[in-house]
Design a protein around this motif. Structure first.
Motif, PDB file in Angstrom:
ATOM      1  N   LEU A 246       0.914  -1.185   0.011  1.00  0.00           N
ATOM      2  CA  LEU A 246      -0.021   0.038   0.097  1.00  0.00           C
ATOM      3  C   LEU A 246       0.925   1.252  -0.131  1.00  0.00           C
ATOM      4  CD1 LEU A 246      -2.909   1.070   0.093  1.00  0.00           C
ATOM      5  CD2 LEU A 246      -2.992   0.922   2.561  1.00  0.00           C
ATOM      6  N   ASP A 247       1.826   1.394   0.837  1.00  0.00           N
ATOM      7  CA  ASP A 247       2.628   2.423   0.737  1.00  0.00           C
ATOM      8  C   ASP A 247       3.544   2.550  -0.514  1.00  0.00           C
ATOM      9  OD1 ASP A 247       2.177   2.927   3.287  1.00  0.00           O
ATOM     10  OD2 ASP A 247       3.755   1.839   4.448  1.00  0.00           O
ATOM     11  N   PHE A 248       4.001   1.634  -1.029  1.00  0.00           N
ATOM     12  CA  PHE A 248       4.522   1.854  -2.428  1.00  0.00           C
ATOM     13  C   PHE A 248       3.633   2.279  -3.305  1.00  0.00           C
ATOM     14  CE2 PHE A 248       5.166   0.168  -6.724  1.00  0.00           C
ATOM     15  CZ  PHE A 248       6.548   0.629  -6.882  1.00  0.00           C
ATOM     16  N   LEU A 249       2.254   1.896  -3.233  1.00  0.00           N
ATOM     17  CA  LEU A 249       1.414   2.453  -4.244  1.00  0.00           C
ATOM     18  C   LEU A 249       1.199   3.816  -4.106  1.00  0.00           C
ATOM     19  CD1 LEU A 249      -0.788  -0.524  -4.562  1.00  0.00           C
ATOM     20  CD2 LEU A 249       0.730   0.241  -6.229  1.00  0.00           C
ATOM     21  N   ILE A 250       1.169   4.314  -2.644  1.00  0.00           N
ATOM     22  CA  ILE A 250       0.831   5.663  -2.439  1.00  0.00           C
ATOM     23  C   ILE A 250       1.886   6.671  -2.901  1.00  0.00           C
ATOM     24  CG2 ILE A 250       0.546   7.264  -0.536  1.00  0.00           C
ATOM     25  CD1 ILE A 250      -0.775   5.036   1.146  1.00  0.00           C
ATOM     26  N   HIS A 251       3.026   6.158  -2.432  1.00  0.00           N
ATOM     27  CA  HIS A 251       4.407   6.914  -3.136  1.00  0.00           C
ATOM     28  C   HIS A 251       4.485   6.917  -4.430  1.00  0.00           C
ATOM     29  CE1 HIS A 251       8.722   7.289  -3.570  1.00  0.00           C
ATOM     30  NE2 HIS A 251       8.189   7.962  -2.660  1.00  0.00           N
ATOM     31  N   GLU A 252       3.976   5.943  -5.227  1.00  0.00           N
ATOM     32  CA  GLU A 252       4.015   6.108  -6.651  1.00  0.00           C
ATOM     33  C   GLU A 252       2.886   6.926  -7.247  1.00  0.00           C
ATOM     34  OE1 GLU A 252       6.839   5.351  -8.432  1.00  0.00           O
ATOM     35  OE2 GLU A 252       7.658   4.701  -6.644  1.00  0.00           O
ATOM     36  N   HIS A 253       2.072   7.373  -6.390  1.00  0.00           N
ATOM     37  CA  HIS A 253       0.762   8.116  -6.955  1.00  0.00           C
ATOM     38  C   HIS A 253       0.047   7.117  -7.833  1.00  0.00           C
ATOM     39  CE1 HIS A 253       2.390  11.869  -5.115  1.00  0.00           C
ATOM     40  NE2 HIS A 253       3.573  11.525  -5.820  1.00  0.00           N
ATOM     41  N   CYS A 254      -0.168   6.025  -7.536  1.00  0.00           N
ATOM     42  CA  CYS A 254      -1.262   5.099  -8.015  1.00  0.00           C
ATOM     43  C   CYS A 254      -2.587   5.593  -7.548  1.00  0.00           C
ATOM     44  CB  CYS A 254      -1.153   3.672  -7.590  1.00  0.00           C
ATOM     45  SG  CYS A 254      -2.097   2.402  -8.301  1.00  0.00           S
ATOM     46  N   HIS A 255      -3.655   5.505  -8.341  1.00  0.00           N
ATOM     47  CA  HIS A 255      -4.913   6.308  -7.878  1.00  0.00           C
ATOM     48  C   HIS A 255      -5.557   5.493  -6.909  1.00  0.00           C
ATOM     49  CE1 HIS A 255      -4.495   8.007 -12.034  1.00  0.00           C
ATOM     50  NE2 HIS A 255      -4.316   9.087 -11.339  1.00  0.00           N
ATOM     51  N   GLY A 256      -5.936   4.194  -6.957  1.00  0.00           N
ATOM     52  CA  GLY A 256      -6.592   3.598  -6.260  1.00  0.00           C
ATOM     53  C   GLY A 256      -6.105   2.016  -6.096  1.00  0.00           C
ATOM     54  N   ALA A 257      -6.801   1.473  -5.165  1.00  0.00           N
ATOM     55  CA  ALA A 257      -6.371   0.119  -4.630  1.00  0.00           C
ATOM     56  C   ALA A 257      -7.343  -0.748  -4.248  1.00  0.00           C
ATOM     57  CB  ALA A 257      -5.133  -0.020  -3.552  1.00  0.00           C
ATOM     58  N   GLN A 258      -7.262  -2.095  -4.214  1.00  0.00           N
ATOM     59  CA  GLN A 258      -8.306  -2.767  -3.382  1.00  0.00           C
ATOM     60  C   GLN A 258      -7.530  -4.056  -3.107  1.00  0.00           C
ATOM     61  OE1 GLN A 258     -10.705  -3.348  -7.219  1.00  0.00           O
ATOM     62  NE2 GLN A 258     -11.156  -5.145  -6.376  1.00  0.00           N
ATOM     63  N   GLY A 259      -8.045  -4.894  -2.100  1.00  0.00           N
ATOM     64  CA  GLY A 259      -7.230  -5.829  -1.579  1.00  0.00           C
ATOM     65  C   GLY A 259      -7.523  -6.306  -0.052  1.00  0.00           C
ATOM     66  N   PHE A 260      -7.256  -7.526   0.194  1.00  0.00           N
ATOM     67  CA  PHE A 260      -7.498  -8.183   1.397  1.00  0.00           C
ATOM     68  C   PHE A 260      -6.927  -7.127   2.481  1.00  0.00           C
ATOM     69  CE2 PHE A 260      -7.347 -12.748  -0.636  1.00  0.00           C
ATOM     70  CZ  PHE A 260      -8.355 -12.483  -1.048  1.00  0.00           C
ATOM     71  N   PHE A 261      -5.710  -6.675   2.204  1.00  0.00           N
ATOM     72  CA  PHE A 261      -5.426  -5.595   3.387  1.00  0.00           C
ATOM     73  C   PHE A 261      -6.427  -4.549   3.990  1.00  0.00           C
ATOM     74  CE2 PHE A 261      -3.088  -1.804   4.873  1.00  0.00           C
ATOM     75  CZ  PHE A 261      -2.496  -2.376   6.022  1.00  0.00           C
TER      76      PHE A 261
END
Ligand code: C2E
Ligand code: MG
Ligand code: MG
Ligand code: MG
Length: 293
Positions: A246-261
């Motif tokens: 999640l932190d990696f994706l936030i850092h890379e400015h990925c717009h959105g995410a979904q997942g078991f976390f």
């Protein structure tokens, strides 16, 4: 395959092929029965906008509650069988209907940008009946098309089906969004990204698996995010299972995410609780991990 060849009359059936066909017919008959008995239901996995932590949507995922055993079967155990026959056409229509109905019910308790996503198989996308059904369901439920997204996979671009490509145009005309699911896991060329008016890329969860240990995978994910940005598409990562991802994706400015976390797919009632719990909150940073109360 044996079945298709059988129709053309060139295959002599060995007993083992016959029993495979028997099994397949048995499974098909079971799916048919399950459709008649309304044994399919939806669970929903929330999607989050990473810049704000807002819950911006949810993906509908079909489940089969076997009336006899009471067991809940995952899509991997019946979607491929349904796709080999025409039963997927009926199943995808049933799912779309249920999803639109539920999405319409959630409208009063969700923000305007909350979008429900529905998976659709290539076969359905090529069927005129699916589009007719889509229009009908939007009308019947009163769900604005802007509140709905369909998820398609690269397969339809490989198949090079005119009908499917025409359907994509029509869906966008109606005002329903389109996401390209499992992006990067298929074998399609990039050409179609330029040709079609998609809204979202969903990064296949295979890229997230060993993200922490593989700088090459990290670079691929960065590349996909850049590609999406350059095409004006939003990009959502699937299969986020831990905080490091999640932190990696936030850092890379990925717009959105979904997942078991953040949340596993949940039943409608729990999703309703999530929406109610978040309704009154200020639109600043919220926790990603969901608890309904
Ligand atoms: P998908 O559309 O890529 O859906 C995501 C799948 O990943 C879901 O599996 C979801 O439960 C799972 N998942 C979500 N977060 C995580 C995570 O953090 N880790 C892991 N390991 N998995 C995660 P599910 O529900 O078993 O669905 C599998 C596939 O079946 C879907 O993949 C989709 O292609 C298909 N499918 C599901 N519902 C429908 C439907 O109504 N119609 C059609 N045609 N296909 C469907
Ligand atoms: Mg999907
Ligand atoms: Mg996917
Ligand atoms: Mg998948």
């Amino acid at each position: 395959k044996a079945k298709a060849e059988g129709r053309s009359g060139f295959v002599t059936f060995s007993p083992s092929i016959l029993s495979q066909i028997d099994m397949q017919l048995g499974e098909e008959a079971a799916i048919k029965r399950a459709l008649n008995c309304d044994e399919f239901f939806l669970v929903w996995q929330p999607q989050f906008e990473l810049a704000t932590g807002r819950m911006t949507g949810a993906e509908a995922l079909v489940r089969w509650r076997d009336a006899v055993s009471g067991a809940v079967r995952p899509p991997a155990s019946f979607i491929p069988i349904a796709e080999r026959s025409d039963l997927i056409l009926e199943l995808d229509k049933v799912v779309l209907g249920k999803a639109c109905m539920q999405a319409a019910k959630w409208m009063p308790i969700s923000a305007e940008e909350f979008i429900c996503s529905v998976n659709v198989s290539g076969k359905s996308l090529q069927a005129y009946a699916y589009l007719t059904h889509l229009t009908e369901m939007l009308q019947q439920t009163g769900l604005p098309p802007s509140r709905l997204q369909l998820e398609i996979t690269e397969g339809i671009f490989i198949q090079d089906s005119r009908n499917a490509l025409e359907s994509i145009r029509k869906i966008r005309e109606i005002g329903v969004s389109l996401a390209l699911d499992d992006f990067g896991s298929g074998y399609a060329s990039f050409g179609y990204l330029a040709d079609f008016n998609l809204n979202q890329l969903k990064i296949d969860r295979s890229f997230l698996g060993d993200l922490a240990s593989s700088t090459r995978k990290q670079n691929v994910v960065r590349g996909i995010i850049a590609l999406a940005n350059s095409l004006g598409l939003t990009v959502v990562a699937e299969g986020v299972e831990n905080e490091a991802q999640l932190d990696f994706l936030i850092h890379e400015h990925c717009h959105g995410a979904q997942g078991f976390f953040m949340s596993e797919p949940v039943e409608e009632r729990l999703m309703t609780n999530y929406l109610i719990a978040r309704q009154g909150r200020a639109k600043h940073i919220e926790k990603f991990r969901l608890s309904p109360f």
